[in-house]
Design a protein around this motif. Structure first.
Motif, mmCIF file in Angstrom:
data_model
loop_
_atom_site.group_PDB
_atom_site.id
_atom_site.type_symbol
_atom_site.label_atom_id
_atom_site.label_comp_id
_atom_site.label_asym_id
_atom_site.label_seq_id
_atom_site.Cartn_x
_atom_site.Cartn_y
_atom_site.Cartn_z
ATOM 1 N N THR A 304 0.824 -1.212 0.000
ATOM 2 C CA THR A 304 0.000 0.000 0.000
ATOM 3 C C THR A 304 0.853 1.255 0.000
ATOM 4 O O THR A 304 0.493 2.272 -0.601
ATOM 5 C CB THR A 304 -0.927 0.010 1.233
ATOM 6 N N PHE A 305 2.019 1.203 0.658
ATOM 7 C CA PHE A 305 2.884 2.373 0.791
ATOM 8 C C PHE A 305 4.140 2.249 -0.064
ATOM 9 O O PHE A 305 5.113 2.974 0.154
ATOM 10 C CB PHE A 305 3.289 2.561 2.259
ATOM 11 N N SER A 306 4.149 1.359 -1.042
ATOM 12 C CA SER A 306 5.385 1.004 -1.757
ATOM 13 C C SER A 306 6.099 2.205 -2.362
ATOM 14 O O SER A 306 7.330 2.288 -2.329
ATOM 15 C CB SER A 306 5.080 -0.026 -2.851
ATOM 16 N N ALA A 307 5.352 3.156 -2.923
ATOM 17 C CA ALA A 307 5.991 4.301 -3.599
ATOM 18 C C ALA A 307 6.760 5.181 -2.631
ATOM 19 O O ALA A 307 7.666 5.919 -3.046
ATOM 20 C CB ALA A 307 4.936 5.125 -4.335
ATOM 21 N N ARG A 308 6.448 5.121 -1.332
ATOM 22 C CA ARG A 308 7.084 5.994 -0.350
ATOM 23 C C ARG A 308 8.207 5.300 0.422
ATOM 24 O O ARG A 308 8.874 5.933 1.232
ATOM 25 C CB ARG A 308 6.027 6.522 0.627
ATOM 26 N N LEU A 309 8.389 4.028 0.184
ATOM 27 C CA LEU A 309 9.393 3.284 0.935
ATOM 28 C C LEU A 309 10.767 3.422 0.311
ATOM 29 O O LEU A 309 10.915 3.796 -0.853
ATOM 30 C CB LEU A 309 8.993 1.810 1.007
ATOM 31 N N GLN A 310 11.796 3.097 1.093
ATOM 32 C CA GLN A 310 13.166 3.169 0.614
ATOM 33 C C GLN A 310 13.386 2.170 -0.522
ATOM 34 O O GLN A 310 12.764 1.109 -0.560
ATOM 35 C CB GLN A 310 14.145 2.882 1.761
ATOM 36 N N PRO A 311 14.299 2.487 -1.460
ATOM 37 C CA PRO A 311 14.527 1.570 -2.586
ATOM 38 C C PRO A 311 14.977 0.179 -2.158
ATOM 39 O O PRO A 311 14.661 -0.800 -2.835
ATOM 40 C CB PRO A 311 15.598 2.291 -3.420
ATOM 41 N N PHE A 312 15.698 0.063 -1.046
ATOM 42 C CA PHE A 312 16.113 -1.263 -0.566
ATOM 43 C C PHE A 312 14.896 -2.148 -0.301
ATOM 44 O O PHE A 312 14.865 -3.322 -0.684
ATOM 45 C CB PHE A 312 16.950 -1.122 0.710
ATOM 46 N N VAL A 313 13.883 -1.585 0.359
ATOM 47 C CA VAL A 313 12.685 -2.354 0.686
ATOM 48 C C VAL A 313 11.935 -2.727 -0.587
ATOM 49 O O VAL A 313 11.462 -3.861 -0.747
ATOM 50 C CB VAL A 313 11.771 -1.544 1.635
ATOM 51 N N GLN A 314 11.834 -1.792 -1.518
ATOM 52 C CA GLN A 314 11.144 -2.082 -2.774
ATOM 53 C C GLN A 314 11.840 -3.188 -3.546
ATOM 54 O O GLN A 314 11.205 -4.104 -4.072
ATOM 55 C CB GLN A 314 11.066 -0.807 -3.616
ATOM 56 N N LEU A 315 13.169 -3.114 -3.624
ATOM 57 C CA LEU A 315 13.934 -4.099 -4.379
ATOM 58 C C LEU A 315 13.882 -5.489 -3.744
ATOM 59 O O LEU A 315 13.659 -6.492 -4.420
ATOM 60 C CB LEU A 315 15.395 -3.651 -4.489
ATOM 61 N N LYS A 316 14.079 -5.520 -2.438
ATOM 62 C CA LYS A 316 14.223 -6.806 -1.750
ATOM 63 C C LYS A 316 12.898 -7.515 -1.521
ATOM 64 O O LYS A 316 12.802 -8.745 -1.669
ATOM 65 C CB LYS A 316 14.940 -6.597 -0.407
#
Length: 322
Positions: A304-316
Motif C-alpha cells: 500500500t505504501f510502496s511508492a514511499r518506501l526506501q529503494p532497498f525495501v522495494q527491491l528486496k
C-alpha cells in the motif's frame, strides 16, 4: 543500589545485501553512439545530397531527422531505416544502397542533434533536468553532467529507475566508499532520482491504532516517541512487546532486519532505540516466529505504501518476484 543498564534492546540482527542484477552488470555493446528517433543527421553523398543552405560563410550539409519509425527519407531511394546503428554502420549501408545509382559512392554522416537517448536527472542535483546522451556514459559521468549534488541530497534513498523498475545500484557506496562496481553505464530513458533529506519518515504497521508514516523532527525520533504517536496495541490492546520487527535501509542494496525487545526499554534495562529515516517498524499482535512468517504478514501493508518506501525495501521485498 545502582541498577545495571544494558546497552541495547536489539536481540537479533541480520544483515541483508542485494546482489547485482543482470541489468547492472550489463555493459554497452560499444562506446559508439547508436542513432535513434529524433536525431538529426547531416549526410553528404556527392551526386545525391547537396548543400541545403548557406549560413554566413559556412556551408551546411543537407539534414535528415530520424522519424519515430527509425527511418530517414533520402533522395532516390526513399525511406531507409537507420535507428539502432552506429554512424559507421549507416555509412556502410548507404554505400550499398546507392551503389546501383552511383559508382563507388562516398558517404559522410555526422550527428548534428542528439535527441533520441534521454536521461532524466531529478531531485537534488545542482542542475536537474532532461539531458540527451551523445555516447554511453557512466553513473559518475552522469552526476558530473548534473553539476554535482546538493548538500541536502539523501544518497541512501537515491535510485536508478530503468524500464519502470529500480536497478540495484548503490550511489552512496559509489561516492563515499569508491565502490567502482556501482559505476554502471547508463541507457537512454534512465531516470536518476535523488531525494532530499529535509523530509524524513519512519513507518509503523501492525498492532497500532494508526498505521503509516511518522515524521521525524530534525531527523530524530526514538521508538518510544514513534509508538506514542500511533497508539500501541490497536483496537484489542494486545501486542507482543518482546519481538518488534524493524526493517532498516542503509542504501538501495544494503539493509538489516532487527528484532527488538520493547519491554527491556520500558523497564529501564536497555537504552532508548533511535530510529533512522525509512525504518519500518512492525508491532506483532502475538508471537509470529521467524522473519519469513513476519514478512508474510507485513508485505500486504507494505504494498500500500510502496511508492514511499526506501529503494532497498522495494527491491528486496516488493519487486523480487517480478
Amino acid at each position: 543500589m545502582v541498577k545495571e543498564i544494558k546497552s541495547s534492546a536489539i536481540i537479533e540482527q541480520q544483515a541483508v545485501v542485494i546482489s547485482p542484477s543482470g541489468e547492472m552488470e550489463e555493459e554497452p555493446l560499444s562506446l559508439e553512439y547508436r542513432v535513434g528517433s529524433g536525431d538529426v543527421l547531416a549526410i553528404s553523398i556527392p551526386g545525391i545530397t547537396g548543400l541545403s543552405f548557406v549560413k554566413g560563410e559556412k556551408k551546411l550539409l543537407q539534414r535528415f531527422r530520424v522519424s519515430r519509425t527509425g527511418k530517414i527519407n533520402l533522395p532516390v531511394v526513399g525511406f531507409t531505416k537507420v535507428a539502432g546503428h552506429t554512424i559507421d554502420e549507416i555509412e556502410e549501408r548507404l554505400c550499398e544502397t546507392f551503389s546501383p545509382y552511383i559508382r563507388k559512392p562516398a558517404v559522410s554522416i555526422e550527428v548534428i542533434e542528439f535527441k533520441s537517448q534521454t536521461l532524466y536527472l531529478l531531485g537534488k542535483f545542482n542542475q536537474p533536468g532532461v539531458y540527451y546522451l551523445e555516447r554511453p556514459i557512466s553513473l559518475v559521468q552522469c552526476i558530473a553532467m548534473g553539476a554535482g549534488l546538493q548538500d541536502s541530497a539523501n544518497l541512501r534513498g537515491a535510485r536508478l529507475i530503468r524500464k519502470n523498475k529500480i536497478v540495484p545500484v548503490d550511489i552512496y557506496n559509489l561516492l563515499h566508499n569508491n565502490d567502482a562496481r556501482q559505476n554502471i553505464h547508463l541507457m537512454g530513458d534512465d531516470i536518476i532520482y535523488l531525494p532530499g533529506s529535509e523530509r524524513q519518515n519512519v513507518f509503523i504497521f501492525g498492532a497500532v491504532k494508526k498505521e503509516g508514516p511518522i515524521s521525524m523532527i530534525n531527523g530524530r525520533l526514538s521508538l518510544i516517541q514513534a509508538l506514542s504517536v500511533v497508539g500501541i496495541g490497536g483496537e484489542s490492546g494486545t501486542y507482543d512487546s518482546q519481538h518488534f520487527r524493524i526493517i532498516r535501509s542503509h542504501s538501495p542494496t544494503r539493509g538489516e532486519l532487527m528484532v527488538v525487545d520493547l519491554g527491556k526499554i520500558m523497564s529501564g534495562n536497555a537504552l532508548p532505540l533511535s530510529l533512522q529515516d525509512g525504518d519500518i517498524i512492525y508491532v506483532p499482535r502475538s508471537g509470529i516466529g521467524n522473519w519469513n512468517q513476519a514478512l508474510k504478514e507485513i508485505l500486504p501493508t507494505l504494498q500500500t505504501f510502496s511508492a514511499r518506501l526506501q529503494p532497498f525495501v522495494q527491491l528486496k521485498y516488493l519487486m523480487e518476484e517480478d
